[in-house]
Design a protein around this motif. Structure first.
Motif, mmCIF file in Angstrom:
data_model
loop_
_atom_site.group_PDB
_atom_site.id
_atom_site.type_symbol
_atom_site.label_atom_id
_atom_site.label_comp_id
_atom_site.label_asym_id
_atom_site.label_seq_id
_atom_site.Cartn_x
_atom_site.Cartn_y
_atom_site.Cartn_z
ATOM 1 N N ASP A 77 28.031 50.247 53.672
ATOM 2 C CA ASP A 77 29.215 51.078 53.527
ATOM 3 C C ASP A 77 30.079 50.430 52.455
ATOM 4 O OD1 ASP A 77 32.314 51.087 54.574
ATOM 5 O OD2 ASP A 77 31.354 53.059 54.729
ATOM 6 N N GLU A 78 30.573 51.219 51.525
ATOM 7 C CA GLU A 78 31.297 50.683 50.371
ATOM 8 C C GLU A 78 32.493 49.825 50.782
ATOM 9 O OE1 GLU A 78 32.401 50.056 46.399
ATOM 10 O OE2 GLU A 78 30.649 51.215 47.047
ATOM 11 N N ALA A 79 33.335 50.347 51.647
ATOM 12 C CA ALA A 79 34.544 49.616 52.024
ATOM 13 C C ALA A 79 34.208 48.345 52.793
ATOM 14 C CB ALA A 79 35.446 50.520 52.859
ATOM 15 N N ALA A 80 33.278 48.422 53.730
ATOM 16 C CA ALA A 80 32.924 47.249 54.524
ATOM 17 C C ALA A 80 32.242 46.191 53.668
ATOM 18 C CB ALA A 80 32.016 47.666 55.680
ATOM 19 N N ALA A 81 31.377 46.616 52.760
ATOM 20 C CA ALA A 81 30.689 45.666 51.885
ATOM 21 C C ALA A 81 31.679 44.997 50.936
ATOM 22 C CB ALA A 81 29.589 46.373 51.094
ATOM 23 N N ALA A 82 32.636 45.767 50.419
ATOM 24 C CA ALA A 82 33.647 45.202 49.523
ATOM 25 C C ALA A 82 34.498 44.186 50.266
ATOM 26 C CB ALA A 82 34.520 46.311 48.946
ATOM 27 N N GLU A 83 34.845 44.478 51.513
ATOM 28 C CA GLU A 83 35.639 43.541 52.301
ATOM 29 C C GLU A 83 34.862 42.248 52.543
ATOM 30 O OE1 GLU A 83 37.938 43.281 56.629
ATOM 31 O OE2 GLU A 83 36.992 45.160 55.970
ATOM 32 N N ARG A 84 33.581 42.369 52.839
ATOM 33 C CA ARG A 84 32.773 41.166 53.044
ATOM 34 C C ARG A 84 32.662 40.358 51.747
ATOM 35 N NH1 ARG A 84 29.127 39.093 56.715
ATOM 36 N NH2 ARG A 84 30.668 39.950 58.155
ATOM 37 N N ALA A 85 32.456 41.016 50.615
ATOM 38 C CA ALA A 85 32.381 40.306 49.333
ATOM 39 C C ALA A 85 33.696 39.587 49.050
ATOM 40 C CB ALA A 85 32.054 41.287 48.206
ATOM 41 N N ALA A 86 34.822 40.230 49.374
ATOM 42 C CA ALA A 86 36.126 39.609 49.167
ATOM 43 C C ALA A 86 36.308 38.385 50.058
ATOM 44 C CB ALA A 86 37.232 40.629 49.440
ATOM 45 N N GLN A 87 35.733 38.422 51.249
ATOM 46 C CA GLN A 87 35.799 37.267 52.138
ATOM 47 C C GLN A 87 35.043 36.085 51.540
ATOM 48 O OE1 GLN A 87 34.232 38.858 55.785
ATOM 49 N NE2 GLN A 87 36.174 39.804 56.407
ATOM 50 N N TYR A 88 33.860 36.344 51.001
ATOM 51 C CA TYR A 88 33.098 35.270 50.347
ATOM 52 C C TYR A 88 33.866 34.730 49.143
ATOM 53 C CZ TYR A 88 28.909 36.327 53.106
ATOM 54 O OH TYR A 88 28.010 36.495 54.134
ATOM 55 N N TYR A 89 34.421 35.646 48.339
ATOM 56 C CA TYR A 89 35.177 35.231 47.155
ATOM 57 C C TYR A 89 36.321 34.306 47.547
ATOM 58 C CZ TYR A 89 38.660 35.569 43.425
ATOM 59 O OH TYR A 89 39.602 35.277 42.485
ATOM 60 N N ALA A 90 37.005 34.615 48.636
ATOM 61 C CA ALA A 90 38.178 33.854 49.046
ATOM 62 C C ALA A 90 37.842 32.428 49.478
ATOM 63 C CB ALA A 90 38.902 34.581 50.179
ATOM 64 N N VAL A 91 36.633 32.197 49.980
ATOM 65 C CA VAL A 91 36.285 30.860 50.479
ATOM 66 C C VAL A 91 35.430 30.064 49.493
ATOM 67 C CG1 VAL A 91 36.457 31.593 52.875
ATOM 68 C CG2 VAL A 91 34.239 31.694 51.722
ATOM 69 N N LEU A 92 34.962 30.699 48.452
ATOM 70 C CA LEU A 92 34.176 29.981 47.452
ATOM 71 C C LEU A 92 35.085 29.101 46.599
ATOM 72 C CD1 LEU A 92 31.812 32.875 46.302
ATOM 73 C CD2 LEU A 92 31.044 30.683 47.255
ATOM 74 N N PRO A 93 34.574 27.969 46.101
ATOM 75 C CA PRO A 93 35.379 27.107 45.213
ATOM 76 C C PRO A 93 35.408 27.650 43.792
ATOM 77 C CG PRO A 93 33.211 26.153 45.516
ATOM 78 C CD PRO A 93 33.247 27.373 46.398
ATOM 79 N N VAL A 94 36.087 28.779 43.636
ATOM 80 C CA VAL A 94 36.159 29.479 42.349
ATOM 81 C C VAL A 94 37.615 29.858 42.104
ATOM 82 C CG1 VAL A 94 33.804 30.366 42.560
ATOM 83 C CG2 VAL A 94 35.725 31.725 43.417
ATOM 84 N N PRO A 95 37.995 30.196 40.850
ATOM 85 C CA PRO A 95 39.366 30.634 40.584
ATOM 86 C C PRO A 95 39.756 31.808 41.476
ATOM 87 C CG PRO A 95 38.202 30.250 38.534
ATOM 88 C CD PRO A 95 37.179 30.164 39.616
ATOM 89 N N GLN A 96 40.950 31.744 42.046
ATOM 90 C CA GLN A 96 41.412 32.795 42.951
ATOM 91 C C GLN A 96 42.440 33.695 42.252
ATOM 92 O OE1 GLN A 96 40.171 33.269 46.232
ATOM 93 N NE2 GLN A 96 38.660 31.826 45.409
ATOM 94 N N GLY A 97 42.762 34.795 42.897
ATOM 95 C CA GLY A 97 43.766 35.711 42.371
ATOM 96 C C GLY A 97 43.204 36.794 41.475
ATOM 97 N N TYR A 98 41.889 36.858 41.323
ATOM 98 C CA TYR A 98 41.290 37.907 40.500
ATOM 99 C C TYR A 98 41.225 39.212 41.288
ATOM 100 C CZ TYR A 98 39.682 34.196 37.315
ATOM 101 O OH TYR A 98 39.621 33.138 36.440
ATOM 102 N N GLU A 99 41.100 40.330 40.559
ATOM 103 C CA GLU A 99 41.075 41.657 41.179
ATOM 104 C C GLU A 99 39.645 42.162 41.324
ATOM 105 O OE1 GLU A 99 43.584 44.551 39.335
ATOM 106 O OE2 GLU A 99 45.188 43.109 38.942
ATOM 107 N N LEU A 100 39.372 42.767 42.467
ATOM 108 C CA LEU A 100 38.099 43.446 42.655
ATOM 109 C C LEU A 100 38.148 44.757 41.878
ATOM 110 C CD1 LEU A 100 35.354 43.862 43.994
ATOM 111 C CD2 LEU A 100 36.552 44.782 45.993
ATOM 112 N N CYS A 101 37.245 44.910 40.908
ATOM 113 C CA CYS A 101 37.370 46.061 40.010
ATOM 114 C C CYS A 101 36.081 46.850 39.817
ATOM 115 C CB CYS A 101 37.883 45.600 38.649
ATOM 116 S SG CYS A 101 36.851 44.366 37.862
ATOM 117 N N ALA A 102 34.952 46.372 40.335
ATOM 118 C CA ALA A 102 33.712 47.118 40.118
ATOM 119 C C ALA A 102 32.661 46.701 41.126
ATOM 120 C CB ALA A 102 33.185 46.890 38.695
ATOM 121 N N ASN A 103 31.681 47.569 41.315
ATOM 122 C CA ASN A 103 30.554 47.300 42.193
ATOM 123 C C ASN A 103 29.297 47.857 41.549
ATOM 124 O OD1 ASN A 103 28.650 47.053 44.225
ATOM 125 N ND2 ASN A 103 29.483 48.711 45.474
#
Length: 250
Positions: free
Chosen positions: A54-80
């Protein structure tokens, strides 16, 4: 699993890298000098669960991974991008002060949308060089168009290109149309890039990626009279009018 570490040099970025691997399916690549994460992957497809897809659920899960990864934060989700039913890539990009998203300061997170599991991430970190002064005036779209068309008339007088699109964007200078920064009259002294050439025995030149990005108008032209697809892109620097490069498809 046996852990292995391989060190290598990325020639395009001029970057020392260390790849840590756990068996054949799990690895992480780091900048060997700074320790920054460049990429990580976990190619394990062993779940029979169907939790998302499901698009919304998958995007939310991807955002969760993004938030805990050691990568620059504050970027916008803009494409799939969907490569298959179990392989979706979500793009997180930095929005620059002029409101333009940059694909060169971005994190791509790939998940399996069927069960929400992590597959990979890739980090892009070419910084924006915005060194214009308060006295500098940005070019208008019309001024950028005039510069681009003057170049086309001077260098491709026998081709009938029509402007299809113009947009303000963040680009990585590649000097595609001028080979080197110094070959264009409007070019700067090149101190904002690490573009270097090293002739090999056959005198073929290899170019490194620029280590900065710039604001530029991207102008896309097409040739409506061509039997085959014929389009080109020109990058015109937002403040200097310099031709920073572009692309072509013919």
């Amino acid at each position: 699993e046996t852990v292995t570490v391989v060190r290598r040099v990325h020639q395009g970025y001029g970057r020392n890298e260390a790849v840590v691997s756990y068996g054949n399916n799990i690895d992480a690549t780091f900048n060997a000098d700074t320790g920054e994460l460049i990429s990580a992957c976990r190619y394990v497809f062993n779940s029979d669960e169907k939790l998302f897809y499901d698009e919304a659920a998958a995007a939310e899960r991807a955002a969760q991974y993004y938030a805990v990864l050691p990568v620059p934060q504050g970027y916008e989700l803009c494409a799939n991008e969907r490569f298959d039913t179990d392989f979706w890539t979500f793009h997180f990009q930095r929005r620059t002060p002029l409101g333009v998203l940059s694909i060169y300061e971005a994190v791509k997170v790939t998940i399996n949308p069927e069960d929400g599991s992590f597959i990979s991430c890739n980090v892009f970190s070419t910084k924006l060089l915005d060194d214009h002064s308060a006295e500098d005036t940005a070019l208008s779209e019309e001024e950028a168009r005039q510069l681009a068309e003057a170049y086309l008339e001077r260098n491709m007088p026998d081709r009938s290109y029509v402007l299809e699109d113009i947009e303000l964007s963040v680009v990585r200078p590649n000097y595609f149309w001028t080979d080197t920064p110094e070959s264009d009259p409007a070019a700067s002294d090149g101190t904002d890039t690490t573009i270097m050439s090293t002739p090999d025995p056959d005198e073929i030149v290899s170019l490194k990626y620029s280590d900065v990005t710039r604001y530029a108008y991207t102008l896309t032209y097409t040739n409506p009279h061509s039997e085959f697809a014929d389009s080109i892109k020109l990058y015109i620097d937002l403040y200097t009018g310099e031709l920073l490069g572009g692309d072509a498809m013919r």
